[in-house]
Design an enzyme around this catalytic site. Structure first.
Site, PDB file in Angstrom:
ATOM      1  N   SER A 170     -44.175  75.053  23.850  1.00 47.38           N
ATOM      2  CA  SER A 170     -44.656  74.840  24.830  1.00 47.38           C
ATOM      3  C   SER A 170     -45.858  74.169  24.664  1.00 47.38           C
ATOM      4  CB  SER A 170     -44.968  76.433  25.820  1.00 47.38           C
ATOM      5  OG  SER A 170     -45.345  75.822  26.975  1.00 47.38           O
ATOM      6  N   ASP A 269     -35.349  74.576  32.398  1.00 47.75           N
ATOM      7  CA  ASP A 269     -36.984  74.381  31.908  1.00 47.75           C
ATOM      8  C   ASP A 269     -37.206  72.792  33.046  1.00 47.75           C
ATOM      9  OD1 ASP A 269     -39.433  74.277  31.494  1.00 47.75           O
ATOM     10  OD2 ASP A 269     -39.124  74.005  29.227  1.00 47.75           O
ATOM     11  N   HIS A 299     -38.181  78.174  30.159  1.00 49.27           N
ATOM     12  CA  HIS A 299     -39.616  77.972  29.667  1.00 49.27           C
ATOM     13  C   HIS A 299     -40.019  79.572  29.193  1.00 49.27           C
ATOM     14  CE1 HIS A 299     -42.605  75.395  28.401  1.00 49.27           C
ATOM     15  NE2 HIS A 299     -43.266  76.230  29.079  1.00 49.27           N
TER      16      HIS A 299
END
Length: 327
Positions: A170, A269, A299
Site C-alpha cells: 500500500s 481492491d 486490499h
C-alpha cells in the site's frame, strides 16, 4: 456602576466569542483509524496491538529492534533467518496511507517474520514518520536514510548486497518506489536488484473504473473516501492528487539501474486498475515487470484477512516473492 457592568458584560461576550473561535473541531477523520483536529492534534486509536520482538523458536528467524536516527526517532525491526548466509535483503515499508501503522503492529510482525522464513531473506521493517505531522517527503527521506544505514551494519554481513530489494505494501509500496527513484543510481548507493510492490497506493484526479465501481464492505481496509483523506493529509499543502508522489511519473531511474519490479495486485481492491496501469507504464518505459494477481481478495488481505481464501492467496504471494528475490 452601570457603565462598569456593561463593560464587564461586553468583555465576557468577547471572551466567549474568542473561545468559540478556538473550539476544537475535527478537520479530517477516517473512522476508527485517525482523527485530526484544527489545532494540529492527532488521535490514532489502537486498532492493532503493538508487539515486541519475540518469535516462536521453530520459525528459525531472529528478531530485534534497532535505532536508525535518534533525532527523528527513526527505527527498524530486523528479521534474519538463522540457517543461511548471503541472504537477499528486503528493506520493507508498512502500509497505512502514510498516516497510520507501525513496524511493531502485530499483523506486520507476523507477516514479515513469515516472509523472512519462507523467502529465506533478511527483512528490515522501517518505522518511518507519519503524516499529517510529517507530510511527504518525510517518509521518503526516512526511507533513503534507512537504505544507507542498513549497508553499514555488522549483522548485514549475512546479506548479499548485490540482492537488495525495496519492498512494501500500500503506502509502503509507494515509499519503496519513491526511495528507489532516489537511490537507484549505483554510484551513489549501490545496485538495487528490484522492488516488491504489494498493492501500491497511488492516485490521481481522474478516477479509474475499479475506484468507482468496486463496491467495498463497510470495514474494508481501503475505501475511496479513505484514500482521498489519506492523500489530503499526506501530500504537501496545496498539492492535488496529480502530484507525482501520488500519480506516479517516469521510472527512468529504475530502468537505467536495471532494477526489476514485482507489482502484486488484489482483484477486488479499489486500486486494482491503477496498479495495472502503473505496471503497464513501467513495462512501456523498459522496466522489467513481474505482475501477480491475487484472485478474489481485496486490499491488505495478506495482513488483515484470516479467511481460508486469504490464507491460500497469502501462501501463493509468499511463493511469488521467494521466486522473485531468490533468482
Amino acid at each position: 456602576m452601570g457603565a462598569m457592568t456593561m463593560e464587564a458584560n461586553l468583555s465576557s461576550h468577547q471572551m466567549r466569542g474568542k473561545a468559540s473561535q478556538h473550539k476544537l473541531q475535527v478537520v479530517e477523520e477516517i473512522e476508527g483509524l485517525i482523527k485530526v483536529y484544527n489545532n494540529g492534534h492527532v488521535e490514532r486509536p489502537e486498532i492493532v496491538p503493538s508487539v515486541g520482538c519475540s518469535l516462536a523458536p521453530d520459525l528459525g528467524v531472529t528478531c530485534r529492534d534497532a535505532t536508525i536516527d535518534t533525532y527523528t526517532n527513526l527505527w527498524a525491526r530486523i528479521y534474519v533467518p538463522t540457517a543461511a548466509n548471503k541472504l537477499p535483503l528486503l528493506l520493507y515499508f508498512h502500509g497505512g496511507g502514510f498516516c497510520v501503522g507501525a513496524a511493531s503492529w502485530a499483523c506486520y510482525h507476523e507477516f514479515l517474520a513469515t516472509l523472512a522464513a519462507r523467502a529465506s531473506c533478511a527483512v528490515v521493517s522501517v518505522n518511518y514518520r507519519l503524516a499529517p505531522e510529517h507530510p511527504l517527503p518525510a517518509a521518503y527521506d526516512d526511507g533513503v536514510k534507512a537504505a544507507i544505514w542498513v549497508k553499514q551494519q555488522e549483522w548485514a554481513g549475512k546479506c548479499d548486497f548485490s540482492r537488495i530489494f525495496l519492498a512494501g505494501d500500500s503506502a509502503g509500496a509507494n515509499i519503496a518506489y519513491n526511495v528507489g527513484l532516489r537511490v537507484a543510481n549505483p554510484i551513489g548507493f549501490g545496485a538495487i536488484k528490484g522492488l516488491v510492490m504489494i498493492q501500491p497506493f497511488f492516485g490521481g484526479e481522474a478516477r479509474t473504473r475499479s475506484e468507482v465501481c468496486s463496491a467495498q464492505p463497510p470495514r474494508s481496509a481501503l475505501t475511496l473516501a479513505a484514500a482521498d483523506a489519506y492523500w489530503r493529509m499526506a501530500l504537501p499543502a496545496g498539492a492535488g492528487r496529480d502530484h507525482p508522489w501520488c500519480n506516479a511519473g517516469s521510472a527512468a531511474e529504475l530502468r537505467r539501474a536495471g532494477a526489476a519490479v514485482m507489482v502484486c495486485v488484489a482483484e477486488t481492491d479499489i486500486l486494482r486498475d491503477r496498479n495495472l496501469e502503473f505496471s503497464g507504464g513501467l513495462a512501456r518505459e523498459g522496466v522489467r515487470v513481474v505482475q501477480v494477481m491475487s484472485k478474489g481478495v481485496g486490499h491488505a488481505f495478506q495482513i488483515l484477512n484470516k479467511s481460508h481464501l486469504a490464507k491460500t492467496r497469502l501462501h501463493e504471494l509468499l511463493s511469488h516473492v521467494k521466486n522473485f528475490v531468490g533468482r
